[in-house]
Design an enzyme around this catalytic site. Structure first.
Site, short mmCIF file in Angstrom:
data_model
loop_
_atom_site.label_atom_id
_atom_site.label_comp_id
_atom_site.label_asym_id
_atom_site.label_seq_id
_atom_site.Cartn_x
_atom_site.Cartn_y
_atom_site.Cartn_z
N ASP A 18 43.94 10.22 37.74
CA ASP A 18 43.81 8.82 38.16
C ASP A 18 44.78 7.93 37.39
O ASP A 18 45.11 8.21 36.24
CB ASP A 18 42.36 8.36 37.93
N ASN A 66 40.05 9.28 50.31
CA ASN A 66 41.36 8.63 50.15
C ASN A 66 42.01 8.23 51.49
O ASN A 66 42.98 7.46 51.50
CB ASN A 66 42.33 9.53 49.37
C1 FPP Z 1 45.04 8.54 41.81
O1 FPP Z 1 45.77 7.41 41.36
C2 FPP Z 1 45.94 9.52 42.39
C3 FPP Z 1 45.92 9.96 43.68
C4 FPP Z 1 44.95 9.53 44.69
C5 FPP Z 1 46.94 10.89 44.20
C6 FPP Z 1 47.29 11.96 43.24
C7 FPP Z 1 48.38 12.73 43.82
C8 FPP Z 1 49.39 13.24 43.13
C9 FPP Z 1 49.57 13.14 41.66
C10 FPP Z 1 50.41 13.95 43.88
C11 FPP Z 1 49.95 15.32 44.29
C12 FPP Z 1 49.88 16.25 43.16
C13 FPP Z 1 50.12 17.56 43.28
C14 FPP Z 1 50.06 18.38 42.06
C15 FPP Z 1 50.46 18.19 44.59
P1 FPP Z 1 45.45 6.00 42.00
O2 FPP Z 1 46.43 5.75 43.08
O3 FPP Z 1 44.01 5.95 42.40
O4 FPP Z 1 45.73 5.08 40.78
P2 FPP Z 1 45.07 3.65 40.50
O5 FPP Z 1 43.62 3.91 40.18
O6 FPP Z 1 45.85 3.17 39.32
O7 FPP Z 1 45.28 2.84 41.74
#
Ligand code: FPP
Length: 237
Positions: A18, A66
């Protein structure tokens, strides 16, 4: 105190990655840039997990919830996952990484389904670590799918009874040990539907660091923290 310490290393670590969006917006960048950086963090952590002898690493890349995000962000993450699986193939081969998938693959875009099928097949013989990519994954959804699999497979004549073993055997990866340690980065303190069944006895570590900032030392610190935990699985202290 020594007898209270847990000296075993975790076999399976789960990570709720996150903080990508906040990492980017704090730098006046688009949120999507944070997701791209998140891929670099994932590679750093996979390499360190191999060094530390971790057998399974579950990475929560996209949850069943998501899809509620802005359409262009969802499209970006889907393309990023597909591209990552395709372009990082050399990384998986060089580092002997097996990739498996958990989640409902049927609802993913065709390109992502194809790359998941390809990478899981082509890395099936790799042995250094198993990276379990959770894409379109929800813990409740997995449990419902497990029950439906069981309903489809049961022998109608047998008057079968449902029990914990039956459920476990119909999860996406029944062979996978439960996570010993689940890490959530980016300050929030919740499980967000991640491996609900499997996390029953996991140690939970919440880190304030945003996922794109994570590095090898962070994983080593998390494993050291885990080793200091006394686990009793509901038994006596
Ligand atoms: C959460 O950060 C992250 C995600 C929903 C996406 C995670 C995806 C990746 C890191 C790419 C895919 C990874 C692999 C290994 C294939 P957020 O967007 O919720 O952050 P925030 O809470 O700061 O808004």
């Amino acid at each position: 105190m020594e007898d209270k310490m847990n000296t075993t290393a975790p076999r399976h670590i789960g990570i709720i990655m996150d903080g990508n969006g906040r990492w980017a917006t704090r730098r006046n960048l688009r949120r999507t840039r944070g997701h791209s950086e998140g891929i670099h963090a994932a590679k750093r952590v996979v390499l360190e997990a191999i060094t530390q002898g971790i057998e399974y690493l579950s990475l929560y890349a996209f949850s069943t919830e998501n899809w509620r995000r802005a359409e262009d962000e969802v499209a970006f993450i889907m393309a990023l996952v597909a591209r990552n699986l395709r372009n990082q193939y050399a990384f998986y081969r060089k580092n002997n990484v097996r990739v498996i998938h958990t989640g409902d693959i049927r609802k993913l875009p065709e390109e992502v389904r194809r790359e998941i099928a390809r990478v899981t097949e082509e890395t099936a013989g790799n042995t250094a670590i198993t990276v379990n990519l959770a894409v379109n994954y929800g813990g409740r959804d997995e449990i419902v799918r497990a029950v439906n699999r069981w309903l489809q497979q049961r022998d109608a004549d047998e008057n079968p009874r449902f029990c914990e073993t039956q459920l476990r055997d119909h999860l996406d990866h029944p062979e996978m040990p439960d996570p010993d340690l689940v890490i959530r980065t980016g300050s929030e303190q919740r499980l967000s539907n991640f491996l609900l069944w499997q996390c029953a006895y996991a140690e939970l570590l919440f880190s304030d660091r945003l996922w794109p900032d994570w590095n090898a030392q962070d994983l080593r610190d998390a494993i050291d923290w885990f080793r200091g935990r006394k686990r009793n699985f509901g038994g006596m202290r």
